[in-house]
Every structure is written in C-alpha cells, then in structure tokens.
Write a protein that holds these residues in place. Sequence first.
Motif, short mmCIF file in Angstrom:
data_model
loop_
_atom_site.label_atom_id
_atom_site.label_comp_id
_atom_site.label_asym_id
_atom_site.label_seq_id
_atom_site.Cartn_x
_atom_site.Cartn_y
_atom_site.Cartn_z
N LYS A 27 0.84 -1.20 0.00
CA LYS A 27 0.00 0.00 0.00
C LYS A 27 0.87 1.25 0.00
CE LYS A 27 -3.82 1.96 2.60
NZ LYS A 27 -3.28 2.70 3.70
N SER A 35 -7.02 4.39 0.86
CA SER A 35 -7.54 3.64 2.00
C SER A 35 -7.30 2.16 1.76
CB SER A 35 -9.03 3.91 2.18
OG SER A 35 -9.75 3.20 1.19
N ASP A 36 -7.42 1.38 2.80
CA ASP A 36 -7.18 -0.07 2.67
C ASP A 36 -8.14 -0.68 1.67
OD1 ASP A 36 -6.50 -0.30 6.18
OD2 ASP A 36 -5.13 -0.14 4.48
N ASP A 37 -9.36 -0.22 1.73
CA ASP A 37 -10.38 -0.74 0.83
C ASP A 37 -9.99 -0.48 -0.63
OD1 ASP A 37 -13.90 -0.29 0.34
OD2 ASP A 37 -12.74 -2.13 0.70
N ASP A 38 -9.54 0.77 -0.91
CA ASP A 38 -9.12 1.12 -2.28
C ASP A 38 -8.02 0.20 -2.74
OD1 ASP A 38 -9.25 4.66 -1.50
OD2 ASP A 38 -10.83 3.25 -2.09
N SER A 64 -7.17 -2.78 -1.68
CA SER A 64 -7.56 -4.17 -1.91
C SER A 64 -8.35 -4.30 -3.21
CB SER A 64 -8.35 -4.71 -0.73
OG SER A 64 -9.45 -3.89 -0.48
N ARG A 65 -9.16 -3.31 -3.52
CA ARG A 65 -9.92 -3.36 -4.79
C ARG A 65 -8.98 -3.35 -5.98
NH1 ARG A 65 -15.72 -1.99 -4.51
NH2 ARG A 65 -15.60 -2.07 -6.77
N GLN A 67 -7.30 -6.72 -6.27
CA GLN A 67 -8.24 -7.72 -6.80
C GLN A 67 -8.36 -7.59 -8.30
OE1 GLN A 67 -11.94 -7.15 -4.76
NE2 GLN A 67 -11.07 -7.86 -2.83
#
Lengths: 379, 384
Positions: free
Chosen positions: A185, A197-200, A202-203, A206
């Motif tokens: 990250k 953000s962590d969510d961004d 990981s997306r 993926q």
Amino acid sequence: MAAAMRRLLRAGGRRGAALVVAAGGTRSQTLRLIYTTTAAWKKNVAASGPEKYTEAFIKKQIEEFNLGKRHLANMMGEDPETFTQEDIDRAIAYLFPSGLFDKRARPMMKHPTEIFPEQRKIQWGEDGRPFHFLFYTGKQSYYSLMHDTYEKLLNVQKHQDQMAAQDLPPQKEKKNLVGSRWLTKTELEEMLLEKLSDDDYSRFIQLLQKLVTSPCGNIEENYIKKFSREISAQLQKVVIEPLKHDDRGVAFSTGEGERKTSRATVIVYDNGTGKITVNGIDVLHYFPVLQDREQLLFPFQFLDRVGKHDMVCTVSGGGRSSQAGAIRLASAKALRSFVTEKEVEFMRQAGLLTVDPRVKERKKPGQEGARRKFTWKKR
Amino acid sequence: CCSGSHLLVLIERSLPSLLGAEEVRLSNQTIWSLTVCNLPSQANHTEHHEGRHYSIPLEEVKAVFPHGLPYRFQQQVKTFNEACLMVRKPALELFTYLKNSNFAHPAVRYVIYGERGTGKTMTLCHVVHYCARQGWLVLHIPDAHLWVKNCKELMQSSYKKERLDQPLQASSWLKNFKTSNEHFLKEIKTQQKYVWGKRESTEQGRPLGEVVEQGLARVRSASDAVGVVLKEIKQQCHLGSFRVLVAVDGVNALWGRTTLKKEDKSPVSPEELTLVYNLRKMMMNNWNGGAIVTTLSQTGSLFKPSSAYLPHELLGKEGFDALDPFVPVLVPNYSQREFESCYHYYLHRKWLQHEQARTEAGKEELRFLSGSNPQQLERLAGPL
C-alpha cells in the motif's frame, strides 16, 4: 473570495477535513479553525497539497548539485566525469567526519530528487479549472489508475472472445507469480502521490489479480510488471552436509554454535567412546559443574547415541554456562549429518538446532539496570 | 573351592566377549556373580580378579583402618553395612612389587598419583589392608595435610628449641596407631633410655607400648613420643623380625608450605614441625626391611593449583629431590569393565533407586556425566 474558495478546496482534499469558518466581514478574511482530526496531523508529504518547492527551485538545486559534484571531484583529485554517488559519499565522510550514531544525521550530499520528496504539482491552471477530468473525485490518480486497469481488463476479455470465436486455444503461458509480489500500500501511495484507504488498495489488487489470472492476460504483461516486485530472498532450505572421512577412515562432521557471546566449533567423530576434549582439556576438568555436562549430554541422549561419538571442541568467549550452550548447539548441528531427516526434524522441534536469541539487555538511563528502577522514595 | 575358583576363572576368560556382545542379555544375577561378586577377602588377588569387589569384615575395618578411610567411604560402609573395595590394576601392580621386593635392599618408595577422585586413597587403603593381613607393621598416616594446617595449638618443643610441637595431632595419631598395631607394641623393645621430663622416663628394653602410653598420657610430649616410635621402628626393622609399611597419604604436604604461623606472625616452614621432621626422616631410603607407599593429593594441598596432579608439580623441587628414586604408580579413571562393575555393585546394593538409572540408557548417561571418574560417579549415584 476566490482565494478563500481555493483554500477551502485545498482543505477539502484532506481526509477528515478541518472545519474552517470564514469569519469577519468581506475586508478581513480571517479563517478560524474549529475542529481537526488526528489524520490531519500526520504529514503526508506526497499529498500535502501544492508543492512547496517550485520546479525552477528544484532545477536550480540540481544544477548546484552537479557543480558541487565536480568541485568535490577536483578537490579529491579524481576525474569529475566518472564521479559516482558512492565516491561522493566516501569523500563527504572523509572531509566531514562525524561521530553521530544515526546515519541520517550525518552530513550528506545527495541528488536533490532524493532529498526533496516528490510532491504533487498544482492541479489546476490559472483560471482555476483543474487539468485532470477526475479531479473532483478527490483521489484523481487512484481512480484514473482503476480506469486504466479496467480498460486493460476489457481489452483482454475482448481478445479472449476473439480467440474463442476463431476457435483457437487460449494461450496457457501463465506468468510465474511465485517469485513476485504485488506493490504494498505504501509503495502504491508513493507511486500515485496521494493517500489511499485499505479498501481502495484491496480493490486495486483484486482487479490486478483478475487481470493476471484470466487467460490471454499475457498481452498486458508490460502493464502488470509495473505493479509487481521480485522477491529475491527466498526461504533457503538448510543444507545438511554429508559426512567427511579423515585419514584413519573415521567419519566425522563439524558444527558451529553460539550462545550469548560464546562461539564454539565442534568436530564429532564416529566410532568413539564418548570422550570429549574442549580446548585441549578433558571435559571433566573444563566443566567441573554437572549442569554444563548435562547440557553437553542432551543432543547425544536425544538421539540415543551417548557413548558412540568422540568430540573435539574449541570454544571462546562468554561464561561457563554460555560456552556449554554454544557447544551443545554446535554438536547438535554436527550430528545432523549422522542422522536421518526425520530425526533432524525431531531435533529441530526439541529446540536443539535453534540459536538462543537471549542476550544481555541494555541498561537504560534513569534506571539502575535493564528493568530494575531506582528505589522509590516517597519524599 | 579350588575347582570353583577354576570355573570362575574360565567363565571370566570368556567375559570380554560376553560383555562386548549386545545381544546377550545377561540377567542381573549372573552379571553380579560373574563380574562383581564379593570375593572372600583372601590376600592373593591376581589379575583375574580385576574389576571385582571384595569385602572386608567390619571388625577388621575397625582394627586396620581406625583413621585411614575417606569420609565418604566411611559413610558408604555405614549405609551398606559392609566395606567393599574394588580390586584395580594399580593395587595389583603394587602387590607384585611388594611380593618381589628384596628386603635386604633399602626400602623402595612408591608414589601413587593421579587426577582428582580417581581412587588413590582407596588404593593405598587396599595396600594397607593387604600388608596388615600379611602381618606387617603398618605406619599409616591418613593425611599429612592435617599436620600442616588448621593447628589450634602449637607449642615450642622441649627437645629442640627451634622446633614446634603439635600435641593434638600427635596424640590422635598415637591413639589410632595403638588400635591398629596392638601386638607389635608388645614385641618391639626400646633400645635406649628416653627422658620425657623431670619425673618421667622410659628405660631401655621396655616395650614400645609404654612409649605410646606415655605420649597419650602426657599430651605435651606426644610429638616427641611419635618421633621416638618412628626412630625405634626404623632402627629395628632391618633385623628382619617384621616388615614395616610406611603408608602416607598426601605426602606432598611434607615438602610444601604450611598455613601455620608463629606467635610473631612469621610463617612456619615444615621442617620446624617435629612431626613433619621425623616423618621426613622415615621417608628416606636409608633403612631396609620394608616399603614406603605414598599418595599425592591435591585436595588438601596448600597453595597448589587444582589442575596439578603430577609428582613434580605437587611435590615441588625439594620434595622431588628428597623422594627421588621412587616408583610412580598412576591411578586412572575407571575402565569400561571397572565402570560396569561399580555400576552393578550400586545396583545390587539397591543404591540406584531411580527407574531410569537401572536402564542401559541410564548407565550410558552416568558414564558420560561422570566421565568414568570414581568420585564423580559416587556423587552422581548419591541422589539417585
């Protein structure tokens, strides 16, 4: 008003924005900070708004650096053309010797791009209109990256459909993912010059995975390579050396061990009677204490080979207990060559092959020892 | 009995092969009878009996060893209710020497030396017992170090002005000497008159026992009594009526330094002590009709490093020159066979109670940890 608008926009770019109130009348444009979050305190250099260093400033720094490099080369009597960064470091260390412990605190002379961190340039023009079409999302580089990656994915799918339509078998040459990893990250943040953000994150990962695992993903290999790194240091399987034979035909093997500050080297001979010599002295004389001899006994007893091997050891440093521990580790390592792999695994699980990491803890100032505090006096 | 011992000898000859083979599982009983069994304490132990224990009846122990045995061994005797010594090579060597020695020649000196805890004192005791059985007169000084350190009372000698007496040590030694050599004291007669003080004197021709009584009664003159005893024995042994064995443990004390100080805090050298002076005279080989067997000991020695065990290290130059033509006898750690024997002895006496100690692995562990050193093995087996 325009200036105030700009400031507000700038403030809005940060996460957990500060609440700013434009107080006062039209003349005095004082801004009063009402509330901030902790996220705002963390300094994100890359995303800290428009650059503090202008391009011209950086260019000038680079010119000065190159000039200084040539001067330095002249001073040291070396060729200015072939003066590398390592030479610069050596020269600076020679000319300005420093006793400071922290390497980052010592005098250094590096290229300005390493010293002045990269920052995002101003994103809008003079008329206030932003350059990038995704500016108003807030994370323009991130969304543009996602956009590009998805475009590649669509490309791949289109190619796949074409291949399927032509009834050609899909290419099965998969890129080997074993020795590589995706960007972390922080690395991605550095690349994009803005916070994620962590969510961004990981997306994004993926999406990359989907791209790679789909057939015909090799088309976009170049693009994917930008986001993967090689893992150079692989887990090395410990190699067990085979037995050596000395002039009399007796099999032997060596081992090294350490504990605290002792270092021991050990040669274990086969067809022995359990005789042990340490630094030329018999084991009974060198280790008069039973506890040390028990430590030496442990590897042999574990493998049921108590009286079968002879041992010649050299040990230095440390005290009697740490020397015994060092010899124990060294003899266990040497015995690996005599023994099956299963037993080596047993030894490892018994803790015979692990280096004991305990060392003497540093004494801290303000305390009497490493943990002991001074006597507490009420008054 | 003769055929029985023949049989034993035959079985013993095949022992090494038996012990070597791992598949042969001898029961504890057979091992006991073959390797360790208590031999009757005959005086004729030969190499065949090496590694085996023999027991001494307790009354004999009290008679022959009033003061000779090491403390731990005495405790073991009390625990097991029997005194068992192991027959080992150094002792057998000494026996052959003693048997073949010509008593017309000056007395030969034997020095038993070895590392700490290998069994020097026990070897000496074995020799003492052997000679006592054969009817020799035994002068056994259990530890010469006791005479040069920790002396509470030092008196100026009445005989010679510059020498110092040690009444306590002398009287205790005389007491033990009396118990061990009762019948000799009646036989040996004094050859000159000795005057002990204003009113006491011993006429010529009186039995030596009287001198000893005198020493015990008048403690002040005990050291002189010891000197007289030694002198008489030395003068009379060459006549051939009896043999003399001088057994000294810790002989390096006679030529080392002492920790004693005179009243003016000046150190005392060994020659200034009457006991040491007389004993030194005994150690000279200018008499015949006997043998001198001594032991070096680092354990009680003063001012000597703990790693020293060789004669020239422990005796010093003076002692080495004084003892010079001597026969050194090295006492090593236990051999394989001796170790097995000792282990089985402890097992048989139910001294090793721990279950693991009774297994083969336990035996190997004991062997490793003790390094086949008798003292270490004894200390290890204690808590088990």
